[in-house]
Design an enzyme around this catalytic site. Sequence first.
Site, PDB file in Angstrom:
ATOM      1  N   ASP A  62       0.844  -1.201   0.000  1.00 27.52           N
ATOM      2  CA  ASP A  62       0.000   0.000   0.000  1.00 27.52           C
ATOM      3  C   ASP A  62       0.878   1.250   0.000  1.00 27.52           C
ATOM      4  O   ASP A  62       1.467   1.593   1.018  1.00 27.52           O
ATOM      5  CB  ASP A  62      -0.923  -0.019   1.223  1.00 27.52           C
ATOM      6  CG  ASP A  62      -1.919   1.136   1.226  1.00 27.52           C
ATOM      7  OD1 ASP A  62      -1.791   2.052   0.384  1.00 27.52           O
ATOM      8  OD2 ASP A  62      -2.823   1.128   2.083  1.00 27.52           O
ATOM      9  N   ASP A  86      -1.595   5.985  -6.439  1.00 26.82           N
ATOM     10  CA  ASP A  86      -1.940   5.019  -5.394  1.00 26.82           C
ATOM     11  C   ASP A  86      -1.923   3.603  -5.966  1.00 26.82           C
ATOM     12  O   ASP A  86      -2.402   3.374  -7.071  1.00 26.82           O
ATOM     13  CB  ASP A  86      -3.328   5.346  -4.834  1.00 26.82           C
ATOM     14  CG  ASP A  86      -3.748   4.397  -3.725  1.00 26.82           C
ATOM     15  OD1 ASP A  86      -2.916   4.084  -2.856  1.00 26.82           O
ATOM     16  OD2 ASP A  86      -4.922   3.954  -3.729  1.00 26.82           O
TER      17      ASP A  86
END
Length: 425
Positions: A113, A311
Amino acid sequence: MKIHFATLVFPLIFWLVHGLNPQCATQDHGSNLQVFHVYSPCSPFKPSKPLSWEEDVLQTLAKDQARLQYLSSLVAKKSVVPIASGRQIMQSPTYIVRASIGTPPQTMLMAMDTSSDAAWVPCTGCIGCSSTAFDYAKSTTFKTLGCQAALCKQVPNPTCGGSACTFNMTYGGSTIAGNLSQDTVTLATDPVPNYTFGCLQKTAGSSVPPQGLLGLGRGPLSLLSQSQNLYQSTFSYCLPSFRSLNFSGSLKLGPKGQPLRIKYTPLLKNPRRPSLYYVNLVAIRVGRRVVDIPPNALAFNPSTGAGTIIDSGTVFTRLVQPAYVAVRDAFRRRVRVANVTSLGGFDTCYTVPIMAPTITLMFSGMNVTLPQENLLIHSTAGGITCLAMSSAPALNVIANMQQQNHRVLFDVPNSRVGFARERCS
Ligand SMILES: *[C@@H]1O[C@H](CO)[C@@H](O)[C@H](O)[C@H]1NC(C)=O
Ligand SMILES: *[C@@H]1O[C@H](CO)[C@@H](O)[C@H](O)[C@H]1NC(C)=O
Ligand SMILES: *[C@@H]1O[C@H](CO)[C@@H](O)[C@H](O)[C@H]1NC(C)=O
Ligand SMILES: *[C@@H]1O[C@H](CO)[C@@H](O)[C@H](O)[C@H]1NC(C)=O
Ligand SMILES: *[C@@H]1O[C@H](CO)[C@@H](O)[C@H](O)[C@H]1NC(C)=O
Ligand SMILES: *[C@@H]1O[C@H](CO)[C@@H](O)[C@H](O)[C@H]1NC(C)=O
């Protein structure tokens, strides 16, 4: 189309929880790790019952929506994420890597992440965690950090339970609580000694990655900060396409072996959200025409958190409403098929074959032209094709489908992000 979320998400609860499929377990070398899609045949987290294409897309959109709320809440500095009640939304990040923790090493498949700093793994005895947990009692190098530890000041909501530094936080729609701990973490063949992470004691909610999270953000508690000597805050990945789940991509840590021929755009820093990778998206082209977008839809604003981030955990790119509408309208004009239909949150879908234009993301100093494979999703039966983007409330998010089959290089010391086309699946 009416969607019943509970029925879509239910099969996921029956995930088999153990290691990688043995056929896929080739060794990671040097500072290179294989990256797997969570639905890869290699992954223990793939749904035990394959979802239909529509179910899969709708579920992914629902998860993205939850992640977007989470990312926006990070920006707004609200700690509680509103999630519509009664919906069990899984929104673990999409890609996993193998990490070994402890001495002797225990292998965990951790979710990658880029928008989080923290690393945490479920520890034995954890309430609400999956059945694969790190057995800290078997590691000779494991330590629980005390309240006096300097890093205890960095964790969210620290408390001193006994003398241990314990913390709790929300992740997506879930809450997690654990002890701040240290142990050796081995990524590929590189040991990172005394790595500080959360040893989870309790979780509630469905968005907790079953075998832990590896945060690749750039804030103070992150892997990058803790492995500064080893990797100098530099890494890159190539994400495999989810159309070819049998392939793995790669995560390369450290400056060695990174591509030399790559285009860069500067990284921007938002002091209020130090972990997010903000970039300056200045314009968008559909085909050869630059789309007319109101400048404030793309502008970076550290005080509101507005702007554009890269992201790894969101699947479909989101643009704030005025930017999305302008891009979508330009795309529709170029496609020139009158019958536009929708699927869940996608509003630009076609039931006939189309000739789609490319879309170019124009960052300061770098144009990234996305071909059809990064822009369109097709149903397996061939019945419907959709533009795989939609609108966002507050923040533009360049998501992982648009990054697939590109090498994306995060070079924090030189404050830049690079993109180069690379076929890794
Ligand atoms: C989180 O920690 C705070 C104290 O730091 C405590 O008041 C709160 O109840 C905890 N929340 C959960 C869900 O454990
Ligand atoms: C975590 O902290 C609690 C409270 O101090 C303690 O009871 C527990 O043994 C600790 N667990 C681990 C794995 O360190
Ligand atoms: C790790 O921690 C142990 C015990 O606190 C210490 O002896 C050792 O020097 C540390 N190793 C490194 C590489 O910092
Ligand atoms: C992926 O691998 C599985 C098992 O290894 C195989 O059965 C399947 O046909 C492969 N799929 C593709 C698309 O290559
Ligand atoms: C558009 O869709 C409608 C309803 O599905 C259909 O009746 C019509 O023929 C379509 N028009 C074109 C131009 O394809
Ligand atoms: C990006 O494309 C535009 C044309 O649309 C061009 O003017 C500009 O110089 C390009 N930027 C870079 C960095 O190549």
